[in-house]
Write an enzyme that holds these catalytic residues in place. Sequence first.
Site, PDB file in Angstrom:
ATOM      1  N   ALA A 158       0.819  -1.222   0.000  1.00  0.00           N
ATOM      2  CA  ALA A 158       0.000   0.000   0.000  1.00  0.00           C
ATOM      3  C   ALA A 158       0.849   1.267   0.000  1.00  0.00           C
ATOM      4  O   ALA A 158       0.309   2.365  -0.135  1.00  0.00           O
ATOM      5  CB  ALA A 158      -0.928   0.003   1.213  1.00  0.00           C
ATOM      6  N   LYS A 162       0.236   9.533  -3.043  1.00  0.00           N
ATOM      7  CA  LYS A 162      -1.092   9.434  -3.656  1.00  0.00           C
ATOM      8  C   LYS A 162      -1.778  10.770  -3.903  1.00  0.00           C
ATOM      9  O   LYS A 162      -2.811  10.820  -4.559  1.00  0.00           O
ATOM     10  CB  LYS A 162      -1.990   8.566  -2.781  1.00  0.00           C
ATOM     11  CG  LYS A 162      -2.354   9.207  -1.453  1.00  0.00           C
ATOM     12  CD  LYS A 162      -3.476   8.445  -0.771  1.00  0.00           C
ATOM     13  CE  LYS A 162      -4.069   9.272   0.343  1.00  0.00           C
ATOM     14  NZ  LYS A 162      -5.283   8.687   0.900  1.00  0.00           N
ATOM     15  N   LYS A 204      -7.354   6.030 -10.784  1.00  0.00           N
ATOM     16  CA  LYS A 204      -6.639   7.104 -11.483  1.00  0.00           C
ATOM     17  C   LYS A 204      -5.546   6.564 -12.407  1.00  0.00           C
ATOM     18  O   LYS A 204      -4.956   7.317 -13.188  1.00  0.00           O
ATOM     19  CB  LYS A 204      -6.052   8.086 -10.462  1.00  0.00           C
ATOM     20  CG  LYS A 204      -7.121   8.868  -9.719  1.00  0.00           C
ATOM     21  CD  LYS A 204      -6.545   9.774  -8.660  1.00  0.00           C
ATOM     22  CE  LYS A 204      -7.645  10.595  -7.983  1.00  0.00           C
ATOM     23  NZ  LYS A 204      -8.618   9.770  -7.261  1.00  0.00           N
ATOM     24  N   GLU A 339      -6.673  16.845 -12.957  1.00  0.00           N
ATOM     25  CA  GLU A 339      -7.928  16.323 -12.416  1.00  0.00           C
ATOM     26  C   GLU A 339      -8.943  16.067 -13.528  1.00  0.00           C
ATOM     27  O   GLU A 339      -9.114  16.875 -14.440  1.00  0.00           O
ATOM     28  CB  GLU A 339      -8.513  17.322 -11.406  1.00  0.00           C
ATOM     29  CG  GLU A 339      -9.720  16.795 -10.666  1.00  0.00           C
ATOM     30  CD  GLU A 339     -10.204  17.760  -9.586  1.00  0.00           C
ATOM     31  OE1 GLU A 339     -10.967  17.314  -8.723  1.00  0.00           O
ATOM     32  OE2 GLU A 339      -9.816  18.945  -9.603  1.00  0.00           O
TER      33      GLU A 339
END
Length: 407
Positions: A158, A162, A204, A339
């Site tokens: 993990a 990010k 993403k 974005e």
Amino acid sequence: VTEIILALPSTSVRRIREVSALAAASNLRVLVVPSMAELAGGSVRASDIRPISVEDILGREPVKLDDAAIADMVKGRVVLVTGAGGSIGLELCRQVAAHAPGRLLLLDQCEVLLYQAEQELIAAGYGALITPVVADVTDAARINEVFLAHRPSLVLHAAAHKHVPMMEPQPGEALKNNTLGTALVAALASEYAVTRFVLISTDKAINPTNVMGASKRLAEMVVQSMQGRPGNITQFVAVRFGNVLGSSGSVIPIFRKQIATGGPVTVTHPEVKRYFMTIPEAVGLVLQSATQGEGGDILVLEMGQPLKIIDVARQLIELSGFRPDIDIEIKIVGLRPGEKLVEELQHHGEQYRTTKHERIFRFVASGTPYEALDGLLSDVRALLPQEKSACKQGLKRLVPEYVPYLD
């Protein structure tokens, strides 16, 4: 009547949403009795009635997991969680610890977050199971030392940078941590014959428009390639999912802070939509994915319907006892670099198939051959010192579907 107390079962997410909307229209305060899962876990008592939360409103019907399969994968085994101090990493640790591993290794480069994770797990009664490890996933000697000393059989990777806007001006750092760090941990997992390696990926990574997503797409390609390493017996799986309610940097904590200071609540665009899951649901499905993934798979979690961020902002303002655009202003501030309006669920050319679990799908796509992996990683390393625009353009050559944001 001034208050309503909901004592509904945890399966009634839709009903909670309906009742709370009716109550809000009549200016009634809504409280909730803890769910059976919370009561069974011992973290709360039946008397711990709490205000309704955005997770109650935005949540989905609870997912049914094959706990026996997850327990069989974890029980008595050494499990390594990288990025253990993060929102997803810590929840992975909580759920793994509950299935009685032989040893749970908590690896993170941030000593502060790692300490907090360690203390929480000790308080929950798991102190004898855990070993905190301060390490950077890009440090080859240190990570090799961890594998050599502990010999994990399950690796849940993990660790990642990010935050999309933060990575845009420093793409080399995203590539170093997300792509090269994954490559290092995955290579050692194969070398030490780890049974399963699970990469926590993101929606993403699909037709990415930002550096973070493109670096995660490369990480997926690395993991798929590693499956073909000569002599490899490790099952490599990547799991994609969308935004997680309440995780570090997600909109919910940001909106709560903005409401607490009197606003405005900032939304980038009135049409921006995102897929949402709760942290426990996402992590439960990740562990379920690990039990059924076949080597080289990219799995995606079923995310339901995307929600408009501006609607989420309005609901959170109302839950806080205020009126949107009257007591608390909602301000549109424009899309940030990299974005998208709506995240996508699959790459062009990818096909997906169902799995044994209704909320997990398997993508079928050809990966990078292992023979080409060294060349790919060399190309990534060559991008690290380059100026940001040149780095992004070089990254597009490695991930053709990436559409970079250039100043």
